[in-house]
Design an enzyme around this catalytic site. Structure first.
Site, PDB file in Angstrom:
ATOM      1  N   GLU A 156     173.788 -52.925-129.723  1.00 44.27           N
ATOM      2  CA  GLU A 156     175.163 -53.221-130.117  1.00 44.27           C
ATOM      3  C   GLU A 156     175.315 -54.729-130.231  1.00 44.27           C
ATOM      4  O   GLU A 156     174.710 -55.485-129.473  1.00 44.27           O
ATOM      5  CB  GLU A 156     176.164 -52.709-129.082  1.00 44.27           C
ATOM      6  CG  GLU A 156     176.264 -51.217-128.966  1.00 44.27           C
ATOM      7  CD  GLU A 156     177.356 -50.814-127.990  1.00 44.27           C
ATOM      8  OE1 GLU A 156     178.481 -50.501-128.440  1.00 44.27           O
ATOM      9  OE2 GLU A 156     177.085 -50.826-126.771  1.00 44.27           O
ATOM     10  N   GLU A 214     174.839 -41.254-122.945  1.00 42.38           N
ATOM     11  CA  GLU A 214     174.816 -42.117-124.128  1.00 42.38           C
ATOM     12  C   GLU A 214     173.823 -43.237-123.886  1.00 42.38           C
ATOM     13  O   GLU A 214     173.784 -43.823-122.796  1.00 42.38           O
ATOM     14  CB  GLU A 214     176.208 -42.703-124.390  1.00 42.38           C
ATOM     15  CG  GLU A 214     176.240 -43.736-125.516  1.00 42.38           C
ATOM     16  CD  GLU A 214     177.634 -44.317-125.739  1.00 42.38           C
ATOM     17  OE1 GLU A 214     178.625 -43.592-125.470  1.00 42.38           O
ATOM     18  OE2 GLU A 214     177.733 -45.485-126.152  1.00 42.38           O
TER      19      GLU A 214
END
Length: 419
Positions: free
Chosen positions: A173, A168
């Site tokens: 974020e 990932e």
């Protein structure tokens, strides 16, 4: 977008700028001392492999040929939203943006891991529609805000088994209690969840305007940027002997707005709803930009650098030549056919195509004024105008403005671009 405290969740399935024409536009003596114009060089166009500019009428759903909707809740992260495929949670705004909207509601009587769901939102992915190994992955967006909000632009590997063995990459974020901070993180076997390896970038309040978030991915190297400024790079040496799962494996894209979860915590009375994540574009090219160094210099006449005057990223800031100094005002990256510095694009003022049209910095908008090709003969050509980037008056003095002009092959149109 891994939980910082829990095991991984299961997957649900996987203008033209009204461009400022500067009053100081030079004419007459400001023009280049060109001889007879030569034909414009044959230039190639960089390979854009995925792009969604989110153009369309207000209320239009996302392009189903590019995006899937994930439906349902998320127990493993303890997020509190139910992700839907409704246009009230994800649709175009008619102004060139996708708006993902989190709402405090439950119109479908949805059930979540904690009982009756309290919120709706949307989560989009490109599973089965687009994946790629290596390149530049970029979005420009305006952040959501408030306690408990968790927007993310990230990628997952399509092979290698289940998470985290497939890998990932979190390109961006943000958690609402850190309005000035974004995070970039990698997750793989032995470094997942709260053990992910990454870094934070602290800047402005990201909900106050649009910002660009970029990942350059090449074998054994990942580089993160915010507004064209590098803030982190990762290689296998960072893993302490653990397995690097980011080579020779396609990754797909995910774009979502979560509400609550282990990391951001739950919303509270101060959290505004509806709450929007506004996305200007998502773009992918097949080669990373930046020359591996957070942006490369473009040098030309007398060995001087293409430079953003005063290192200002205000719209309309002049672009000039100046002694090379390694500053961010001289670090350029390439995104498709765009050349970017300080988070904005090299732009022909007013969308002009005439000889002598000055060049400036402007919000990236995908217009023809911002489409440039670099030829094998070291010309930088505005594709729309079919004219070359040119040092005004063939003057090598610091501060000399750049413009577009018919391509002549002159020294004032030759550039060495490490982008």
């Amino acid at each position: 977008m891994s939980s910082r405290l829990s095991s991984r969740r299961t997957r649900a399935g996987a203008v033209l700028s009204a461009a400022l024409v500067l009053g100081s536009m030079l004419v007459g003596t400001a023009l280049s001392t060109q001889a007879s114009a030569a034909p414009a060089p044959d230039v190639g166009i960089a390979a854009t492999t995925f792009a969604d500019e989110f153009n369309g009428p207000a209320g239009t759903p996302v392009d189903g040929s590019k995006w899937n909707h994930e439906i349902g809740d998320n127990v493993n992260n303890h997020e509190r939203q139910y992700s839907t495929n409704r246009t009230s949670n994800a649709s175009l705004d008619g102004q060139g943006n996708l708006v993902i909207t989190a709402r405090r509601e439950n119109p479908g009587n949805y059930n979540c891991w904690y009982g009756r769901c309290e919120y709706t939102s949307a989560r989009l992915n490109t599973i089965g529609k687009f994946s790629q190994t290596y390149g530049r992955f970029e979005t420009r967006l305006k952040m959501s805000h408030g306690q408990g909000m968790w927007p993310a632009f990230w990628m997952m590997g399509t092979t290698g088994g289940t998470w985290p063995n497939n890998g990932e990459i979190d390109i961006m974020e943000n958690v609402g209690f850190e309005p000035n901070t974004v995070h970039g993180t990698i997750h793989g076997p032995g470094y997942s969840g709260s053990g992910g390896i990454g870094a934070a970038y602290t800047g402005p309040r990201f909900a106050d305007g649009f910002h660009t978030f970029t990942l350059d991915w090449s074998p054994n190297l990942l580089i993160w940027y915010v507004d064209g400024q590098e803030y982190q790079r990762r290689t296998p040496a960072d893993l302490g002997g653990r397995t690097w799962v980011f080579n020779d494996r396609p990754f797909f894209i995910i774009l979502n707005l979560a509400v609550g979860g282990y990391w951001p915590g739950d919303p509270n009375a101060s959290t505004p709803f509806p709450n929007n994540l506004t996305v200007d574009y998502v773009r992918v090219t097949n080669t990373p930009g930046g020359g591996g160094g957070g942006g490369g210099q473009i040098t030309g006449l007398a060995g001087k650098c293409v430079d953003v005057a005063g290192a200002s990223n205000a719209n309309g800031t002049p672009v000039q030549i100046y002694d090379c100094n390694g500053s961010n005002a001289q670090r350029w990256t390439r995104s498709g056919n765009q050349l970017q510095a300080l988070g904005k694009c090299l732009d022909a003022a007013g969308g002009g195509t005439a000889n002598g049209t000055l060049v400036q910095l402007w919000d990236c908008n995908g217009s023809g004024a911002q489409q440039w090709a670099i030829s094998g003969a070291n010309d930088i050509v505005n594709i729309q105008a079919n004219k070359c980037l040119d040092v005004t008056g063939n003057n090598s003095a610091n501060g000399t403005r750049l413009q577009i002009w018919e391509c002549t092959g002159g020294a004032n149109q030759k550039w060495n671009a490490a982008v």
